[in-house]
Motif scaffolding. Structure first.
Motif, PDB file in Angstrom:
ATOM      1  N   PHE A 181       1.077  -1.107   0.046  1.00  0.00           N
ATOM      2  CA  PHE A 181      -0.014  -0.112  -0.064  1.00  0.00           C
ATOM      3  C   PHE A 181       0.757   1.284   0.145  1.00  0.00           C
ATOM      4  CE2 PHE A 181      -2.979  -3.278   1.847  1.00  0.00           C
ATOM      5  CZ  PHE A 181      -4.037  -3.004   0.970  1.00  0.00           C
ATOM      6  N   PHE A 182       1.797   1.286   0.919  1.00  0.00           N
ATOM      7  CA  PHE A 182       2.821   2.377   0.729  1.00  0.00           C
ATOM      8  C   PHE A 182       3.453   2.727  -0.620  1.00  0.00           C
ATOM      9  CE2 PHE A 182       7.273   4.159   1.219  1.00  0.00           C
ATOM     10  CZ  PHE A 182       6.868   5.385   1.630  1.00  0.00           C
ATOM     11  N   LEU A 183       4.030   1.696  -1.381  1.00  0.00           N
ATOM     12  CA  LEU A 183       4.424   1.675  -2.547  1.00  0.00           C
ATOM     13  C   LEU A 183       3.541   2.243  -3.609  1.00  0.00           C
ATOM     14  CD1 LEU A 183       6.772  -1.434  -2.777  1.00  0.00           C
ATOM     15  CD2 LEU A 183       7.523   0.998  -2.817  1.00  0.00           C
ATOM     16  N   LYS A 184       2.353   1.471  -3.375  1.00  0.00           N
ATOM     17  CA  LYS A 184       1.298   2.321  -4.408  1.00  0.00           C
ATOM     18  C   LYS A 184       1.115   3.642  -4.214  1.00  0.00           C
ATOM     19  CE  LYS A 184      -0.750  -1.357  -6.772  1.00  0.00           C
ATOM     20  NZ  LYS A 184      -0.826  -1.347  -8.334  1.00  0.00           N
ATOM     21  N   TRP A 185       1.059   4.292  -3.035  1.00  0.00           N
ATOM     22  CA  TRP A 185       0.906   5.601  -2.837  1.00  0.00           C
ATOM     23  C   TRP A 185       2.287   6.432  -3.238  1.00  0.00           C
ATOM     24  CZ3 TRP A 185       3.721   8.622   0.565  1.00  0.00           C
ATOM     25  CH2 TRP A 185       3.548   9.943   0.809  1.00  0.00           C
ATOM     26  N   TYR A 186       3.181   5.771  -2.816  1.00  0.00           N
ATOM     27  CA  TYR A 186       4.636   6.546  -3.173  1.00  0.00           C
ATOM     28  C   TYR A 186       4.904   6.716  -4.589  1.00  0.00           C
ATOM     29  CZ  TYR A 186       9.419   7.888  -2.472  1.00  0.00           C
ATOM     30  OH  TYR A 186      10.621   8.286  -2.586  1.00  0.00           O
ATOM     31  N   ILE A 187       4.725   5.715  -5.150  1.00  0.00           N
ATOM     32  CA  ILE A 187       5.145   5.610  -6.691  1.00  0.00           C
ATOM     33  C   ILE A 187       4.182   6.725  -7.427  1.00  0.00           C
ATOM     34  CG2 ILE A 187       5.032   4.125  -8.698  1.00  0.00           C
ATOM     35  CD1 ILE A 187       6.166   2.146  -7.108  1.00  0.00           C
ATOM     36  N   LYS A 188       2.884   6.702  -6.997  1.00  0.00           N
ATOM     37  CA  LYS A 188       1.917   7.538  -7.664  1.00  0.00           C
ATOM     38  C   LYS A 188       2.631   9.105  -7.433  1.00  0.00           C
ATOM     39  CE  LYS A 188      -2.918   8.972  -7.740  1.00  0.00           C
ATOM     40  NZ  LYS A 188      -2.679  10.384  -7.701  1.00  0.00           N
ATOM     41  N   GLN A 189       2.971   9.204  -6.225  1.00  0.00           N
ATOM     42  CA  GLN A 189       3.298  10.571  -5.909  1.00  0.00           C
ATOM     43  C   GLN A 189       4.517  11.075  -6.451  1.00  0.00           C
ATOM     44  OE1 GLN A 189       1.346  12.877  -3.857  1.00  0.00           O
ATOM     45  NE2 GLN A 189      -0.098  11.087  -3.839  1.00  0.00           N
ATOM     46  N   MET A 190       5.539  10.099  -6.643  1.00  0.00           N
ATOM     47  CA  MET A 190       6.811  10.437  -7.149  1.00  0.00           C
ATOM     48  C   MET A 190       6.892  10.160  -8.771  1.00  0.00           C
ATOM     49  SD  MET A 190       8.608  11.238  -4.734  1.00  0.00           S
ATOM     50  CE  MET A 190      10.404  11.200  -5.094  1.00  0.00           C
ATOM     51  N   PHE A 191       6.103   9.284  -9.555  1.00  0.00           N
ATOM     52  CA  PHE A 191       6.212   9.228 -10.801  1.00  0.00           C
ATOM     53  C   PHE A 191       4.913   8.991 -11.283  1.00  0.00           C
ATOM     54  CE2 PHE A 191       9.889   7.193  -8.613  1.00  0.00           C
ATOM     55  CZ  PHE A 191      11.050   8.083  -9.143  1.00  0.00           C
ATOM     56  N   GLY A 192       3.830   8.238 -10.808  1.00  0.00           N
ATOM     57  CA  GLY A 192       2.840   8.103 -11.488  1.00  0.00           C
ATOM     58  C   GLY A 192       1.791   9.104 -12.124  1.00  0.00           C
ATOM     59  N   ASP A 193       1.999  10.522 -11.212  1.00  0.00           N
ATOM     60  CA  ASP A 193       1.274  11.559 -11.968  1.00  0.00           C
ATOM     61  C   ASP A 193       1.988  12.124 -13.189  1.00  0.00           C
ATOM     62  OD1 ASP A 193      -0.752  11.479 -10.015  1.00  0.00           O
ATOM     63  OD2 ASP A 193       0.385  12.739  -8.452  1.00  0.00           O
ATOM     64  N   HIS A 194       3.257  11.993 -13.041  1.00  0.00           N
ATOM     65  CA  HIS A 194       4.041  12.466 -14.308  1.00  0.00           C
ATOM     66  C   HIS A 194       3.631  11.825 -15.491  1.00  0.00           C
ATOM     67  CE1 HIS A 194       5.782  15.101 -11.418  1.00  0.00           C
ATOM     68  NE2 HIS A 194       6.865  14.019 -11.058  1.00  0.00           N
ATOM     69  N   LEU A 195       3.671  10.474 -15.146  1.00  0.00           N
ATOM     70  CA  LEU A 195       3.348   9.431 -16.135  1.00  0.00           C
ATOM     71  C   LEU A 195       1.949   9.812 -16.949  1.00  0.00           C
ATOM     72  CD1 LEU A 195       4.131   6.866 -17.753  1.00  0.00           C
ATOM     73  CD2 LEU A 195       3.427   5.511 -16.127  1.00  0.00           C
ATOM     74  N   LYS A 196       1.150  10.057 -15.851  1.00  0.00           N
ATOM     75  CA  LYS A 196      -0.124  10.304 -16.589  1.00  0.00           C
ATOM     76  C   LYS A 196      -0.219  11.644 -17.488  1.00  0.00           C
ATOM     77  CE  LYS A 196      -5.044  11.085 -14.600  1.00  0.00           C
ATOM     78  NZ  LYS A 196      -5.708  11.122 -13.440  1.00  0.00           N
ATOM     79  N   ALA A 197       0.621  12.378 -16.645  1.00  0.00           N
ATOM     80  CA  ALA A 197       0.504  13.663 -17.794  1.00  0.00           C
ATOM     81  C   ALA A 197       1.076  13.714 -19.098  1.00  0.00           C
ATOM     82  CB  ALA A 197       1.313  15.086 -16.860  1.00  0.00           C
ATOM     83  N   LEU A 198       2.072  12.941 -18.956  1.00  0.00           N
ATOM     84  CA  LEU A 198       3.059  12.654 -20.117  1.00  0.00           C
ATOM     85  C   LEU A 198       2.099  11.970 -21.466  1.00  0.00           C
ATOM     86  CD1 LEU A 198       6.463  11.518 -19.009  1.00  0.00           C
ATOM     87  CD2 LEU A 198       5.872  13.799 -20.264  1.00  0.00           C
ATOM     88  N   LYS A 199       1.216  10.966 -20.637  1.00  0.00           N
ATOM     89  CA  LYS A 199       0.433   9.908 -21.584  1.00  0.00           C
ATOM     90  C   LYS A 199      -0.720  11.025 -22.087  1.00  0.00           C
ATOM     91  CE  LYS A 199       1.079   5.499 -19.637  1.00  0.00           C
ATOM     92  NZ  LYS A 199       0.541   4.154 -18.911  1.00  0.00           N
TER      93      LYS A 199
END
Length: 212
Positions: A181-199
């Motif tokens: 659960f921590f990694l899901k949240w952490y990766i979203k904050q650190m990289f997931g939102d940027h990946l979504k923006a790029l897509k």
């Protein structure tokens, strides 16, 4: 009646001119997508720097612990393991940072840049998640031993390990659950939102090219 028709014609001309004046060109849209990509890159570089600093600090702390408590062979081994685990992560993030810093974002190569970034970032998030999912249980078990050593002042080499097995097993289980659960949240904050923006920018660019 003629005056009304003339007024209608005048209004149509004015409306067409106003629409043309405020129309956003394809070049302007591509420019906006370029700016969005550059902003995402800036934030991505900042987060990669943070990850690298985190790895360096962990390696230094483990190194200091290995030197200060070298008489405790078990703790010494734990510190060495932490250093060995962190070093590949440091090298990997250094390579990703070098890749991102060398990118030259222009409207001409924007499609290729976005595609490469999405592929790179998707691979990074997957590798980061699954690697840390394997390491999270070990990390919590190591944390328990570090607590006993640094806070309780116990010599890990003299611990009755038959009493430690249940605690370490429990630590493995809790580490796996919390780590997920921590990694899901952490990766979203650190990289997931940027990946979504790029897509999102890539999809908009594709739509723009199709419309053209």
């Amino acid at each position: 009646m003629m005056k009304l028709d003339s007024l209608k014609d005048t209004w149509k001309v004015y409306a067409a001119q106003a629409a043309a004046a405020h129309q956003v060109t394809e070049h302007q849209i591509a420019g906006l997508l370029k700016v969005r990509t550059e902003n995402a890159l800036t934030k991505l570089k900042r987060n990669i720097y943070f990850e690298m600093i985190l790895q360096v600090v962990t390696i230094l702390l483990a190194g200091v612990g290995a030197v200060l408590f070298r008489e405790d062979s078990v703790f010494l081994v734990l510190c060495m393991v932490v250093m060995v685990v962190c070093l590949p992560f440091l090298g990997y993030f250094w390579a990703r940072l070098s890749y991102v810093k060398n990118l030259n974002v222009t409207t001409e190569n924007l499609r290729a840049t976005l595609s490469n970034l999405i592929e790179m970032l998707t691979g990074l998030t997957r590798l980061y998640f699954w690697t840390n999912m394997l390491l999270a249980p070990i990390g919590l078990a190591v944390g328990q031993l570090g607590y006993l050593k640094l806070v309780k002042g116990l010599n890990l080499s003299h611990l009755p390990w038959e009493q430690m097995y249940p605690r370490l097993t429990f630590g493995f289980f809790i580490g796996a659950v919390l780590g997920y659960f921590f990694l899901k949240w952490y990766i979203k904050q650190m990289f997931g939102d940027h990946l979504k923006a790029l897509k999102g920018a890539y999809c908009e660019l594709e739509s723009l090219e199709i419309a053209a």
